[in-house]
Design a protein around this motif. Structure first.
Motif, PDB file in Angstrom:
ATOM      1  N   ARG A 234       0.823  -1.206   0.000  1.00  0.00           N
ATOM      2  CA  ARG A 234       0.000   0.000   0.000  1.00  0.00           C
ATOM      3  C   ARG A 234       0.861   1.261   0.000  1.00  0.00           C
ATOM      4  O   ARG A 234       1.765   1.388   0.820  1.00  0.00           O
ATOM      5  N   PRO A 235       0.553   2.221  -0.876  1.00  0.00           N
ATOM      6  CA  PRO A 235       1.236   3.515  -0.811  1.00  0.00           C
ATOM      7  C   PRO A 235       0.925   4.191   0.530  1.00  0.00           C
ATOM      8  O   PRO A 235      -0.118   3.918   1.142  1.00  0.00           O
TER       9      PRO A 235
ATOM     10  N   ARG B 140      -2.693   5.484   5.317  1.00  0.00           N
ATOM     11  CA  ARG B 140      -3.343   6.496   6.166  1.00  0.00           C
ATOM     12  C   ARG B 140      -4.860   6.455   6.019  1.00  0.00           C
ATOM     13  O   ARG B 140      -5.607   6.546   7.001  1.00  0.00           O
ATOM     14  N   ALA B 141      -5.345   6.314   4.786  1.00  0.00           N
ATOM     15  CA  ALA B 141      -6.790   6.260   4.538  1.00  0.00           C
ATOM     16  C   ALA B 141      -7.405   5.024   5.178  1.00  0.00           C
ATOM     17  O   ALA B 141      -8.497   5.089   5.762  1.00  0.00           O
ATOM     18  N   HIS B 142      -6.725   3.878   5.090  1.00  0.00           N
ATOM     19  CA  HIS B 142      -7.238   2.659   5.715  1.00  0.00           C
ATOM     20  C   HIS B 142      -7.304   2.806   7.229  1.00  0.00           C
ATOM     21  O   HIS B 142      -8.270   2.371   7.862  1.00  0.00           O
ATOM     22  N   ARG B 143      -6.280   3.399   7.817  1.00  0.00           N
ATOM     23  CA  ARG B 143      -6.293   3.610   9.272  1.00  0.00           C
ATOM     24  C   ARG B 143      -7.453   4.502   9.677  1.00  0.00           C
ATOM     25  O   ARG B 143      -8.121   4.262  10.684  1.00  0.00           O
TER      26      ARG B 143
ATOM     27  N   GLY C  91     -16.256   8.257   0.451  1.00  0.00           N
ATOM     28  CA  GLY C  91     -16.111   7.528   1.709  1.00  0.00           C
ATOM     29  C   GLY C  91     -15.062   8.203   2.565  1.00  0.00           C
ATOM     30  O   GLY C  91     -15.018   9.435   2.664  1.00  0.00           O
ATOM     31  N   THR C  92     -14.173   7.417   3.151  1.00  0.00           N
ATOM     32  CA  THR C  92     -13.106   7.994   3.985  1.00  0.00           C
ATOM     33  C   THR C  92     -11.837   8.280   3.184  1.00  0.00           C
ATOM     34  O   THR C  92     -10.838   8.690   3.759  1.00  0.00           O
ATOM     35  N   GLY C  93     -11.850   8.027   1.876  1.00  0.00           N
ATOM     36  CA  GLY C  93     -10.741   8.429   1.023  1.00  0.00           C
ATOM     37  C   GLY C  93      -9.830   7.322   0.540  1.00  0.00           C
ATOM     38  O   GLY C  93      -8.806   7.605  -0.090  1.00  0.00           O
TER      39      GLY C  93
ATOM     40  N   VAL D 222      -7.592  13.083   5.345  1.00  0.00           N
ATOM     41  CA  VAL D 222      -6.706  12.173   4.615  1.00  0.00           C
ATOM     42  C   VAL D 222      -6.192  12.815   3.323  1.00  0.00           C
ATOM     43  O   VAL D 222      -5.002  12.725   3.005  1.00  0.00           O
ATOM     44  N   LEU D 223      -7.071  13.480   2.578  1.00  0.00           N
ATOM     45  CA  LEU D 223      -6.779  13.840   1.190  1.00  0.00           C
ATOM     46  C   LEU D 223      -6.317  15.270   0.955  1.00  0.00           C
ATOM     47  O   LEU D 223      -5.621  15.533  -0.032  1.00  0.00           O
TER      48      LEU D 223
END
Length: 194
Positions: free
Chosen positions: A9-10, A15-18, A55-57, A89-90
């Motif tokens: 994962r980049p 960070r987005a997954h967390r 969603g959350t990004g 996140v973004l």
């Protein structure tokens, strides 16, 4: 030998997954879908990319990982509970614009330049309002959707929507399509010439 292993994962995707896990948000795209998003984004250097359903990004983070420095991403999210998470996140990346709006309403009123790529991860643009989306795609633009195979997060009445979509999209004159019974179930389309 497996060729669909989990990718590295980049950092922004990590960070987005967390952020998704901390928010108990279970509807992010998978890593396998993410790798396709990254590759498709890379195929549009300097392109204008669109995501419906931020969603959350997580999906946007994968798209950003494939974009060159001159490409831009517009991502649209209606759920005010997840918008602050996606923003956190973004929004450090100047290539992305996060629009807080219902995707169907936003499409209805959009009057900017056409997009070269669209990832649709919500109902508008997939199950409803496809003509409005197709009207903002440039010839040769990519149209990508996931979650076409049964998922644990689906409500009980969702399967008929997916079946209707799969039937209707094959008859869509604006697109050349390929469906793939892989991961969450994906469809890739290319907007034909005018």
């Amino acid at each position: 030998m497996r060729i669909d292993h989990s990718p590295c994962r980049p950092p922004l995707v990590v960070r987005a997954h967390r952020a998704a896990q901390a928010a108990d948000f279970p509807m992010s795209c998978t890593d396998q879908v993410g790798t396709i998003l990254r590759a498709l984004a890379a195929s549009k250097p300097g392109g204008r990319l669109l995501e419906l359903g931020t969603g959350t990004g997580v999906g946007a983070a994968w798209i950003l990982a494939g974009m060159d420095p001159f490409a831009t991403l517009t991502t649209v999210e209606a759920n005010s509970d997840v918008v602050p998470i996606a923003r956190g996140v973004l929004m450090h990346d100047p290539r992305v614009a996060l629009v807080v709006d219902d995707a169907a309403e936003w499409l209805r009123h959009y009057d900017g330049p056409p997009f070269d790529f669209a990832f649709v991860d919500c109902r508008p643009g997939k199950f409803t309002g496809r003509p409005a989306l197709f009207s903002v795609l440039a010839p040769g633009a990519l149209y990508f959707v996931d979650d076409l195979l049964p998922q644990p997060t689906w409500p009980p009445d969702h399967q008929p929507r997916v079946e209707a979509f799969l039937t209707e999209i094959q008859q869509e004159k604006a697109l050349l399509t390929a469906t793939m019974h892989w991961d969450s179930g994906v469809l890739l389309g290319v907007r034909g010439p005018e």
